[in-house]
Scaffold this active site. Sequence first.
Site, PDB file in Angstrom:
ATOM      1  N   HIS A 110     -93.962  73.268  43.282  1.00  0.00           N
ATOM      2  CA  HIS A 110     -94.380  74.676  43.231  1.00  0.00           C
ATOM      3  C   HIS A 110     -95.692  75.115  43.611  1.00  0.00           C
ATOM      4  CE1 HIS A 110     -90.430  74.770  40.375  1.00  0.00           C
ATOM      5  NE2 HIS A 110     -90.211  74.761  41.635  1.00  0.00           N
ATOM      6  N   VAL A 119     -98.152  73.486  38.311  1.00  0.00           N
ATOM      7  CA  VAL A 119     -99.105  73.974  39.381  1.00  0.00           C
ATOM      8  C   VAL A 119    -100.546  73.577  38.891  1.00  0.00           C
ATOM      9  CG1 VAL A 119     -97.659  75.643  40.160  1.00  0.00           C
ATOM     10  CG2 VAL A 119     -99.242  76.032  38.317  1.00  0.00           C
ATOM     11  N   ASP A 120    -100.446  72.704  38.142  1.00  0.00           N
ATOM     12  CA  ASP A 120    -102.162  72.509  37.538  1.00  0.00           C
ATOM     13  C   ASP A 120    -102.541  71.156  38.168  1.00  0.00           C
ATOM     14  OD1 ASP A 120    -100.452  71.499  34.256  1.00  0.00           O
ATOM     15  OD2 ASP A 120    -101.357  70.073  35.737  1.00  0.00           O
TER      16      ASP A 120
HETATM   17  C1  BV8 Z   1     -85.981  79.480  46.101  1.00  0.00           C
HETATM   18  C2  BV8 Z   1     -94.739  78.595  40.270  1.00  0.00           C
HETATM   19  C3  BV8 Z   1     -84.771  79.939  48.276  1.00  0.00           C
HETATM   20  C4  BV8 Z   1     -95.595  79.884  40.035  1.00  0.00           C
HETATM   21  C5  BV8 Z   1     -92.517  78.416  39.671  1.00  0.00           C
HETATM   22  C6  BV8 Z   1     -80.129  78.410  42.771  1.00  0.00           C
HETATM   23  C7  BV8 Z   1     -80.731  77.774  44.406  1.00  0.00           C
HETATM   24  C8  BV8 Z   1     -81.968  78.168  44.833  1.00  0.00           C
HETATM   25  C9  BV8 Z   1     -82.555  79.354  43.931  1.00  0.00           C
HETATM   26  C10 BV8 Z   1     -82.000  79.634  42.934  1.00  0.00           C
HETATM   27  C11 BV8 Z   1     -80.842  79.449  42.486  1.00  0.00           C
HETATM   28  N1  BV8 Z   1     -80.605  80.060  41.413  1.00  0.00           N
HETATM   29  C12 BV8 Z   1     -81.804  81.267  41.143  1.00  0.00           C
HETATM   30  C13 BV8 Z   1     -82.585  80.816  42.032  1.00  0.00           C
HETATM   31  C14 BV8 Z   1     -83.828  81.642  42.072  1.00  0.00           C
HETATM   32  C15 BV8 Z   1     -84.913  80.895  41.254  1.00  0.00           C
HETATM   33  C16 BV8 Z   1     -84.637  80.237  40.016  1.00  0.00           C
HETATM   34  O1  BV8 Z   1     -84.205  79.225  39.927  1.00  0.00           O
HETATM   35  N2  BV8 Z   1     -84.574  81.079  38.845  1.00  0.00           N
HETATM   36  C17 BV8 Z   1     -84.273  80.647  37.478  1.00  0.00           C
HETATM   37  C18 BV8 Z   1     -85.403  81.569  36.581  1.00  0.00           C
HETATM   38  C19 BV8 Z   1     -82.884  81.015  37.425  1.00  0.00           C
HETATM   39  N3  BV8 Z   1     -85.421  80.065  42.180  1.00  0.00           N
HETATM   40  C20 BV8 Z   1     -86.398  80.393  43.296  1.00  0.00           C
HETATM   41  O2  BV8 Z   1     -86.656  81.561  43.473  1.00  0.00           O
HETATM   42  C21 BV8 Z   1     -87.035  79.462  43.952  1.00  0.00           C
HETATM   43  N4  BV8 Z   1     -87.100  79.649  45.389  1.00  0.00           N
HETATM   44  O3  BV8 Z   1     -84.779  79.253  45.678  1.00  0.00           O
HETATM   45  O4  BV8 Z   1     -86.048  79.991  47.382  1.00  0.00           O
HETATM   46  C22 BV8 Z   1     -84.799  81.199  48.726  1.00  0.00           C
HETATM   47  C23 BV8 Z   1     -85.887  81.719  49.666  1.00  0.00           C
HETATM   48  C24 BV8 Z   1     -85.693  82.931  50.199  1.00  0.00           C
HETATM   49  C25 BV8 Z   1     -84.851  83.766  49.968  1.00  0.00           C
HETATM   50  C26 BV8 Z   1     -83.646  83.290  49.259  1.00  0.00           C
HETATM   51  C27 BV8 Z   1     -83.681  82.168  48.808  1.00  0.00           C
HETATM   52  C28 BV8 Z   1     -88.486  79.212  43.548  1.00  0.00           C
HETATM   53  C29 BV8 Z   1     -88.595  78.727  42.257  1.00  0.00           C
HETATM   54  C30 BV8 Z   1     -90.400  78.549  41.977  1.00  0.00           C
HETATM   55  C31 BV8 Z   1     -90.763  79.333  41.116  1.00  0.00           C
HETATM   56  N5  BV8 Z   1     -91.905  79.121  40.726  1.00  0.00           N
HETATM   57  N6  BV8 Z   1     -93.723  78.075  39.336  1.00  0.00           N
HETATM   58  C32 BV8 Z   1     -95.845  79.829  38.552  1.00  0.00           C
HETATM   59  O5  BV8 Z   1     -96.202  78.862  38.084  1.00  0.00           O
HETATM   60  O6  BV8 Z   1     -96.380  81.104  38.040  1.00  0.00           O
HETATM   61  S1  BV8 Z   1     -91.381  78.155  38.505  1.00  0.00           S
HETATM   62  C33 BV8 Z   1     -91.979  77.653  36.964  1.00  0.00           C
HETATM   63  O7  BV8 Z   1     -90.849  77.237  36.226  1.00  0.00           O
HETATM   64  C34 BV8 Z   1     -92.985  76.637  36.879  1.00  0.00           C
HETATM   65  O8  BV8 Z   1     -93.206  76.069  38.007  1.00  0.00           O
HETATM   66  C35 BV8 Z   1     -92.230  75.614  35.720  1.00  0.00           C
HETATM   67  O9  BV8 Z   1     -92.623  74.382  35.940  1.00  0.00           O
HETATM   68  C36 BV8 Z   1     -90.815  75.819  36.261  1.00  0.00           C
HETATM   69  C37 BV8 Z   1     -89.866  75.265  35.482  1.00  0.00           C
HETATM   70  O10 BV8 Z   1     -89.984  75.635  33.954  1.00  0.00           O
HETATM   71  P1  BV8 Z   1     -90.587  74.218  33.174  1.00  0.00           P
HETATM   72  O11 BV8 Z   1     -91.222  73.476  33.726  1.00  0.00           O
HETATM   73  O12 BV8 Z   1     -89.024  73.702  32.906  1.00  0.00           O
HETATM   74  O13 BV8 Z   1     -91.101  75.101  32.040  1.00  0.00           O
HETATM   75  P2  BV8 Z   1     -90.506  75.552  30.794  1.00  0.00           P
HETATM   76  O14 BV8 Z   1     -91.340  76.540  29.937  1.00  0.00           O
HETATM   77  O15 BV8 Z   1     -89.091  76.310  31.261  1.00  0.00           O
HETATM   78  O16 BV8 Z   1     -89.861  74.353  29.778  1.00  0.00           O
HETATM   79  C38 BV8 Z   1     -90.899  73.512  29.253  1.00  0.00           C
HETATM   80  C39 BV8 Z   1     -89.810  72.464  28.445  1.00  0.00           C
HETATM   81  O17 BV8 Z   1     -90.741  71.668  28.276  1.00  0.00           O
HETATM   82  C40 BV8 Z   1     -88.988  72.876  27.575  1.00  0.00           C
HETATM   83  O18 BV8 Z   1     -87.917  72.271  27.705  1.00  0.00           O
HETATM   84  C41 BV8 Z   1     -89.604  72.089  26.378  1.00  0.00           C
HETATM   85  O19 BV8 Z   1     -88.765  71.716  25.213  1.00  0.00           O
HETATM   86  C42 BV8 Z   1     -90.261  71.033  26.792  1.00  0.00           C
HETATM   87  N7  BV8 Z   1     -91.737  70.410  26.259  1.00  0.00           N
HETATM   88  C43 BV8 Z   1     -92.463  71.492  25.369  1.00  0.00           C
HETATM   89  N8  BV8 Z   1     -93.437  70.518  24.679  1.00  0.00           N
HETATM   90  C44 BV8 Z   1     -93.380  69.479  25.408  1.00  0.00           C
HETATM   91  C45 BV8 Z   1     -91.900  69.404  26.036  1.00  0.00           C
HETATM   92  N9  BV8 Z   1     -91.668  68.190  26.305  1.00  0.00           N
HETATM   93  C46 BV8 Z   1     -92.301  66.904  26.603  1.00  0.00           C
HETATM   94  N10 BV8 Z   1     -93.490  66.939  26.020  1.00  0.00           N
HETATM   95  C47 BV8 Z   1     -93.888  68.165  25.321  1.00  0.00           C
HETATM   96  N11 BV8 Z   1     -94.981  68.003  24.346  1.00  0.00           N
END
Ligand code: BV8
Length: 255
Positions: free
Chosen positions: A120, A104-105
């Site tokens: 997102h 979101v940046d």
């Molecule tokens: C929805 C904005 C439908 C806000 C974010 C199945 C189908 C559909 C939905 C679901 C489903 N199962 C579960 C759900 C519900 C939910 C979901 O997925 N939950 C998860 C936790 C299980 N999904 C939703 O709710 C989505 N909506 O499906 O709606 C609907 C609608 C109405 C009614 C019913 C259904 C909405 C999801 C969006 C949420 N918003 N962001 C904010 O930013 O505050 S998500 C948030 O997580 C961020 O956007 C982030 O980008 C995203 C994913 O996380 P990552 O980017 O992967 O970040 P993370 O920290 O996890 O990992 C970082 C990685 O980088 C690591 O692996 C690390 O090793 C690596 N790393 C670290 N340093 C480096 C590196 N890699 C390279 N170089 C480096 N230097």
Amino acid sequence: MRTFLDSVRDTLGKARHVVVFTGAGMSAESGIPTFRDALTGLWSQYEAERLATPEAFRRDPALVWGWYEWRRLRALQAQPHEGHVALAAIERHVGRMTLITQNVDDLHERAGSREVLHLHGSLHAPRCSRCGQAHALSTVWPGEPEGGRRLAPPACVACAAPVRPGVVWFGESLPADVLQRAAAAADDCDLWITVGTSGLVYPAAELPQRAARAGAQLVQINPQATPLDDWYAHRLRSSAATVLPQIAALLHEPG
Ligand code: BV8
Ligand code: ZN
């Protein structure tokens, strides 16, 4: 590493359509904590998933608005790193490139990437929680809020309802047009490069799997293992700022 880069060079050179899919790890080396890094200060007792919801905003708008303002201002203070710059260079040198980000940046845009699909939403597009009117915020960094603080959200200039962050919260649908364009890119691309995502959040995490089913070659850049590793033919345990400039350099090497 060399064989990895050799195989990416071959595929990149021949690729008709490259997709790069980024997550919070893409911004880590610009100093923006990843989504699952421990939350600090005022928010340390919360899980990101519990704060990033419409319910949390309804329950305590100042807590949630304060968190997003702290993150927005941190993003303003951050600079794109050489990995962001490398992606903009790759975009200029391949036939067609689609950049899909969960972030979101605005670091991709500030590094020169032209077409960025924000699945997102964006920290920089706040809107009214009732009528949807866009709301302009200061982009002047006021200095580190002491450990972060509650901030009452501003009132909408059109209807006086609270302004909300322009992001997609858990439980909210992704913007249909953006998701449709991202799915079309997954169906069409021949090379898919995932950088810096834990692959936990759906439906975004479905996209690389969709590209694999459509026949694309999948490459992952992440220092850690992820639950989606098995979908990737090439998995490079390294960081965005290290590998992406090397991949961009491949495009400048004599043929
Ligand atoms: C929805 C904005 C439908 C806000 C974010 C199945 C189908 C559909 C939905 C679901 C489903 N199962 C579960 C759900 C519900 C939910 C979901 O997925 N939950 C998860 C936790 C299980 N999904 C939703 O709710 C989505 N909506 O499906 O709606 C609907 C609608 C109405 C009614 C019913 C259904 C909405 C999801 C969006 C949420 N918003 N962001 C904010 O930013 O505050 S998500 C948030 O997580 C961020 O956007 C982030 O980008 C995203 C994913 O996380 P990552 O980017 O992967 O970040 P993370 O920290 O996890 O990992 C970082 C990685 O980088 C690591 O692996 C690390 O090793 C690596 N790393 C670290 N340093 C480096 C590196 N890699 C390279 N170089 C480096 N230097
Ligand atoms: Zn309004």
